[in-house]
Design an enzyme around this catalytic site. Structure first.
Site, short mmCIF file in Angstrom:
data_model
loop_
_atom_site.label_atom_id
_atom_site.label_comp_id
_atom_site.label_asym_id
_atom_site.label_seq_id
_atom_site.Cartn_x
_atom_site.Cartn_y
_atom_site.Cartn_z
N LYS A 115 -52.51 22.59 -5.59
CA LYS A 115 -52.25 21.85 -6.49
C LYS A 115 -52.61 20.31 -5.88
CE LYS A 115 -48.07 23.84 -8.42
NZ LYS A 115 -48.57 24.13 -9.74
N ASP A 142 -39.57 25.09 -9.38
CA ASP A 142 -40.21 26.27 -9.86
C ASP A 142 -39.29 27.59 -9.93
OD1 ASP A 142 -42.62 26.74 -11.18
OD2 ASP A 142 -43.60 27.27 -9.62
N ASP A 200 -52.59 29.77 -8.09
CA ASP A 200 -51.48 29.08 -8.59
C ASP A 200 -50.98 29.54 -9.79
OD1 ASP A 200 -49.62 26.67 -8.69
OD2 ASP A 200 -51.32 25.50 -9.87
N ARG A 204 -46.24 34.68 -12.58
CA ARG A 204 -46.44 35.80 -13.43
C ARG A 204 -46.46 37.07 -12.35
NH1 ARG A 204 -51.53 33.72 -16.01
NH2 ARG A 204 -50.38 31.90 -15.71
#
Length: 475
Positions: free
Chosen positions: A258, A269, A328, A332
């Site tokens: 990032k 997060d 990134d 999931r």
């Protein structure tokens, strides 16, 4: 701990007062619970507009040091009057910054009074762990004797308030202090003395038992990943729900690094895991007649010589092979392993929650969650009842073509910019094996990067906890 008590004479109270002010469509201002103060409020510049909060010296015949006028807007024609009361009470409590408060709002029944109590409690939160100058803790909330909530209702407010405060504290914590192992230990400690069982898979167990997604994401950090299972099982439960939370305690993006501006706030997060773990704690304290199991998939997504590379192929817990095209898109991967474990226990409902995609914020803004999956409408209705903004979103099957890989069963990210939020949902859908399931993307509402509003502070918000409990209560 905050206590709730009653008052009978507003003028004699020597603590800060929060008064609800309404304004109809023509702009006519009223102080419904103390009409004589309408002119005073008007002279102080108060308009009654929803979202307004203004602190003013008290009228000369009041013992209170000051009054906070909070706008309710046109309350009679508001689509969600309880939420308007909740938000106004929260805004007033935040502005007052006092250890004791008295609130006087136009509450026609105990449901409205509960909303005021809840809003004041949530609005009184502040995170000052790292500050040398501390703000006063809100210890007492006084409400009118008329329509004063029942003890059971206030107990629920206190339990949910404590859970939301704990979520906020965890999300706001420094990522050097809160990492997978310490988050797991926090959940263990919180469960002590409650009918909640906690099981933790450490690094070696995750590798040995084939948690390929969690291992792939967490392998690059010196602080290795964990999976936490929390189970509350009452006697003869009438239903079973599984909660799966993303617990990335810091997300650098991995080798798909990032930029610096995007890395700021990535301590948040792990909001999904903090929320799901505290939902189990709250369900146990409330004694809900539903079995609730949380799967908290926790890792740090870091760069190192041992980190997962772009182009790696990993084998997930359920045996699915996944080509990693973007490190990134890590959330999931850990969620998929958690969902696979949840599916194995055949619950009546699975709900996963994650700060998953920037596309959610682009689509719905920073205050509204995106909800997908076969049970999206159930979550949406619970969110409406709770006053938390959410919107049901489709999972168009044609988008899944972008998850096809030449060398594996799936790829973990697409090649196009559009449809990022539902594409992530479609990836997760693969692992649900047809189970009744809702995917809740809280990338925006889970962490407030802007100014505080209503009962929502800057930083960690605790969004979703109240909706989850409402949903579980109705199973």
């Amino acid at each position: 701990m905050t206590t709730f008590t009653t008052f009978s004479d507003l003028k004699t109270l020597n603590i800060p007062l929060i008064l609800g002010v309404t304004a109809d469509r023509d702009g006519n201002l009223q102080v419904p619970t103390f009409p004589a103060l309408a002119d005073f409020a008007r002279s102080a510049g108060v308009t009654g507009k929803a979202g307004e909060a203004q602190r003013s010296p008290s009228p000369h015949d009041f013992a209170s040091p000051y009054v906070v006028f909070v706008g309710l807007g046109d309350l009679e024609n508001h689509s969600f009057p309880a939420e308007a009361l909740r938000a106004a009470a929260g805004a007033g409590a935040r502005l007052a910054e006092a250890s004791e408060l008295a609130l006087s709002f136009p509450t026609s029944d105990t449901t409205a009074a509960v909303a005021v109590a809840e809003g004041a409690l949530l609005g009184g939160y502040h995170f000052d762990k790292y500050l040398t100058k501390k703000k006063p803790l809100l210890k007492q909330i006084m409400l009118p004797a008329e329509n004063f909530p029942a003890a059971e209702s206030l107990n629920r407010v206190e339990i949910l308030g404590k859970a939301i405060f704990d979520i906020r504290d965890l999300v706001n914590a420094s990522p050097s202090a809160l990492y997978p192992e310490t988050l797991a230990k926090w959940m263990e400690k919180a469960a002590r003395g409650l009918p909640v069982k906690v099981k933790i898979w450490d690094w070696e167990a995750l590798k040995a038992e084939g948690f390929g997604g969690i291992v792939a994401v967490g392998r690059g950090s010196k602080r290795k990943p964990v999976l936490v299972k929390m189970t509350y099982e009452p006697e003869n439960p009438r239903a079973q729900v599984a909660l799966v939370g993303k617990g990335i305690t810091f997300d650098s993006g991995g080798y798909s690094l990032k930029p610096s501006n995007s890395m700021a706030t990535m301590k948040s997060d792990m909001t999904g895991a903090a929320t799901m773990g505290n939902a189990v704690i709250a369900a146990a304290k409330l004694g809900l007649p539903v079995k609730v199991t949380a799967w908290l998939a926790c890792a740090e997504n870091m760069v190192s010589g041992g980190a997962t590379r772009v182009d790696d192929v990993i084998i997930m817990k359920d045996g699915t092979s996944v080509e990693v095209t973007n490190t990134d898109a890590e959330g999931r991967l850990v969620l998929a392993d958690g969902i696979a474990m949840a599916v194995g226990e055949k619950p009546d409902l699975i709900v996963d929650m994650a700060t998953l995609t920037g596309a959610q914020i682009v689509a719905l803004g920073s205050r509204m969650a995106g909800v997908m999956g076969s049970a999206k409408d159930d979550y949406f209705e619970a969110a409406k009842r709770s006053g938390e903004m959410a919107w049901p979103c489709p999972l168009p099957e044609h988008l899944a073509d972008d998850l096809k890989s030449d060398i594996a069963d799936l790829r973990n990210s697409g090649t196009k910019r559009e449809g990022g939020m539902p594409l992530a949902g479609l990836f997760l859908k693969h692992f649900t094996k047809g189970a009744r399931w809702a995917h809740v993307d809280i990338a925006g509402p889970g962490f407030n990067k802007g100014s505080a509003w209503g009962y929502t502070p800057k930083g960690g918000t605790g969004y979703g906890l109240r909706t989850l409990i409402d949903l579980i209560e109705r199973l």
